[in-house]
Design a protein around this motif. Sequence first.
Motif, PDB file in Angstrom:
ATOM      1  N   PRO A 163       0.808  -1.235   0.000  1.00  0.00           N
ATOM      2  CA  PRO A 163       0.000   0.000   0.000  1.00  0.00           C
ATOM      3  C   PRO A 163       0.838   1.281   0.000  1.00  0.00           C
ATOM      4  CG  PRO A 163      -0.229  -1.181   2.094  1.00  0.00           C
ATOM      5  CD  PRO A 163       0.554  -2.060   1.183  1.00  0.00           C
ATOM      6  N   VAL A 164       2.000   1.265   0.605  1.00  0.00           N
ATOM      7  CA  VAL A 164       2.854   2.467   0.588  1.00  0.00           C
ATOM      8  C   VAL A 164       3.318   2.738  -0.836  1.00  0.00           C
ATOM      9  CG1 VAL A 164       5.068   3.453   1.352  1.00  0.00           C
ATOM     10  CG2 VAL A 164       3.602   2.244   2.988  1.00  0.00           C
ATOM     11  N   ARG A 165       3.730   1.698  -1.533  1.00  0.00           N
ATOM     12  CA  ARG A 165       4.190   1.890  -2.915  1.00  0.00           C
ATOM     13  C   ARG A 165       3.044   2.314  -3.826  1.00  0.00           C
ATOM     14  NH1 ARG A 165       8.046  -2.382  -1.353  1.00  0.00           N
ATOM     15  NH2 ARG A 165       6.648  -4.028  -2.042  1.00  0.00           N
ATOM     16  N   ARG A 166       1.862   1.782  -3.590  1.00  0.00           N
ATOM     17  CA  ARG A 166       0.705   2.234  -4.398  1.00  0.00           C
ATOM     18  C   ARG A 166       0.442   3.713  -4.160  1.00  0.00           C
ATOM     19  NH1 ARG A 166      -1.633  -2.665  -2.607  1.00  0.00           N
ATOM     20  NH2 ARG A 166      -3.038  -1.520  -1.231  1.00  0.00           N
ATOM     21  N   ARG A 167       0.558   4.141  -2.919  1.00  0.00           N
ATOM     22  CA  ARG A 167       0.329   5.569  -2.616  1.00  0.00           C
ATOM     23  C   ARG A 167       1.410   6.431  -3.255  1.00  0.00           C
ATOM     24  NH1 ARG A 167       0.225   8.553   2.852  1.00  0.00           N
ATOM     25  NH2 ARG A 167      -0.541  10.568   2.178  1.00  0.00           N
ATOM     26  N   ILE A 168       2.650   5.957  -3.267  1.00  0.00           N
ATOM     27  CA  ILE A 168       3.725   6.707  -3.935  1.00  0.00           C
ATOM     28  C   ILE A 168       3.396   6.861  -5.415  1.00  0.00           C
ATOM     29  CG2 ILE A 168       6.143   6.610  -4.670  1.00  0.00           C
ATOM     30  CD1 ILE A 168       6.775   5.278  -1.933  1.00  0.00           C
ATOM     31  N   ILE A 226       6.409   7.092   8.016  1.00  0.00           N
ATOM     32  CA  ILE A 226       7.515   6.149   8.166  1.00  0.00           C
ATOM     33  C   ILE A 226       8.818   6.873   7.860  1.00  0.00           C
ATOM     34  CG2 ILE A 226       6.116   4.100   7.680  1.00  0.00           C
ATOM     35  CD1 ILE A 226       7.118   4.125   4.820  1.00  0.00           C
ATOM     36  N   SER A 227       9.920   6.260   8.175  1.00  0.00           N
ATOM     37  CA  SER A 227      11.224   6.918   8.038  1.00  0.00           C
ATOM     38  C   SER A 227      11.601   7.160   6.576  1.00  0.00           C
ATOM     39  CB  SER A 227      12.299   6.070   8.708  1.00  0.00           C
ATOM     40  OG  SER A 227      12.508   4.874   7.962  1.00  0.00           O
ATOM     41  N   ARG A 228      12.486   8.121   6.375  1.00  0.00           N
ATOM     42  CA  ARG A 228      12.992   8.404   5.024  1.00  0.00           C
ATOM     43  C   ARG A 228      13.724   7.204   4.443  1.00  0.00           C
ATOM     44  NH1 ARG A 228      13.533  14.109   3.174  1.00  0.00           N
ATOM     45  NH2 ARG A 228      12.191  15.280   4.577  1.00  0.00           N
ATOM     46  N   PRO A 229      14.537   6.494   5.253  1.00  0.00           N
ATOM     47  CA  PRO A 229      15.178   5.292   4.686  1.00  0.00           C
ATOM     48  C   PRO A 229      14.156   4.252   4.212  1.00  0.00           C
ATOM     49  CG  PRO A 229      16.321   5.962   6.672  1.00  0.00           C
ATOM     50  CD  PRO A 229      15.081   6.807   6.571  1.00  0.00           C
ATOM     51  N   ALA A 230      13.040   4.134   4.916  1.00  0.00           N
ATOM     52  CA  ALA A 230      11.993   3.196   4.490  1.00  0.00           C
ATOM     53  C   ALA A 230      11.400   3.648   3.159  1.00  0.00           C
ATOM     54  CB  ALA A 230      10.908   3.079   5.549  1.00  0.00           C
ATOM     55  N   ILE A 231      11.165   4.941   3.008  1.00  0.00           N
ATOM     56  CA  ILE A 231      10.650   5.480   1.738  1.00  0.00           C
ATOM     57  C   ILE A 231      11.673   5.233   0.634  1.00  0.00           C
ATOM     58  CG2 ILE A 231      10.042   7.606   0.491  1.00  0.00           C
ATOM     59  CD1 ILE A 231       7.818   6.542   2.298  1.00  0.00           C
ATOM     60  N   SER A 232      12.947   5.421   0.941  1.00  0.00           N
ATOM     61  CA  SER A 232      13.995   5.164  -0.053  1.00  0.00           C
ATOM     62  C   SER A 232      13.973   3.715  -0.517  1.00  0.00           C
ATOM     63  CB  SER A 232      15.374   5.491   0.525  1.00  0.00           C
ATOM     64  OG  SER A 232      15.497   6.875   0.715  1.00  0.00           O
ATOM     65  N   ARG A 233      13.735   2.799   0.405  1.00  0.00           N
ATOM     66  CA  ARG A 233      13.656   1.381   0.020  1.00  0.00           C
ATOM     67  C   ARG A 233      12.450   1.131  -0.890  1.00  0.00           C
ATOM     68  NH1 ARG A 233      15.624   0.940   5.317  1.00  0.00           N
ATOM     69  NH2 ARG A 233      13.567   0.631   6.222  1.00  0.00           N
ATOM     70  N   HIS A 234      11.319   1.753  -0.566  1.00  0.00           N
ATOM     71  CA  HIS A 234      10.133   1.609  -1.418  1.00  0.00           C
ATOM     72  C   HIS A 234      10.404   2.193  -2.810  1.00  0.00           C
ATOM     73  CE1 HIS A 234       7.280  -0.099   1.387  1.00  0.00           C
ATOM     74  NE2 HIS A 234       7.593   0.826   2.301  1.00  0.00           N
ATOM     75  N   LEU A 235      11.046   3.346  -2.853  1.00  0.00           N
ATOM     76  CA  LEU A 235      11.366   3.965  -4.140  1.00  0.00           C
ATOM     77  C   LEU A 235      12.332   3.090  -4.941  1.00  0.00           C
ATOM     78  CD1 LEU A 235      11.638   7.690  -3.023  1.00  0.00           C
ATOM     79  CD2 LEU A 235       9.953   6.732  -4.626  1.00  0.00           C
ATOM     80  N   ARG A 236      13.262   2.444  -4.264  1.00  0.00           N
ATOM     81  CA  ARG A 236      14.199   1.554  -4.951  1.00  0.00           C
ATOM     82  C   ARG A 236      13.454   0.372  -5.596  1.00  0.00           C
ATOM     83  NH1 ARG A 236      17.737   0.158  -1.068  1.00  0.00           N
ATOM     84  NH2 ARG A 236      16.646  -1.781  -0.612  1.00  0.00           N
ATOM     85  N   VAL A 237      12.500  -0.207  -4.871  1.00  0.00           N
ATOM     86  CA  VAL A 237      11.709  -1.318  -5.422  1.00  0.00           C
ATOM     87  C   VAL A 237      10.957  -0.852  -6.664  1.00  0.00           C
ATOM     88  CG1 VAL A 237       9.721  -2.842  -4.984  1.00  0.00           C
ATOM     89  CG2 VAL A 237      11.489  -2.549  -3.228  1.00  0.00           C
TER      90      VAL A 237
END
Length: 120
Positions: free
Chosen positions: A11-16, A36-47
């Motif tokens: 769901p986080v990636r869908r929202r992005i 959630i943390s910026r590093p967590a967002i960075s991981r989602h963006l990487r995926v």
Amino acid sequence: MDEVAAAIADPVRRRILTLLRDAPLPAGEIATQFAISRPAISRHLRVLRECGLVRDDLVGRRRIYRLDTGPLAELLDWLADLATPAPWERHLDALETEVYRTRRESRARGPAEHRREHTA
């Protein structure tokens, strides 16, 4: 297709992706939209980047992300095919229509005429 489906399952990636639908955004601005943390967002963006759903450009010191819907095409085609009735289902629908039409015609003729047809 599996990589794309796995990426959009979160769901986080869908929202992005939804955020990026309207306009490209820097990673920091994307991160402010989540608890959630910026590093967590960075991981989602990487995926999302690795499966091709987002592209990134380095503008100065900022990384700007934009949506790329191209990788969704194969998944969309598969979903459309899945939602299309199988050929045998169309035959069953036609058979059902014929059964109802025959019953309707039989009722319209009345019981006496119906008996005469079957005894002749």
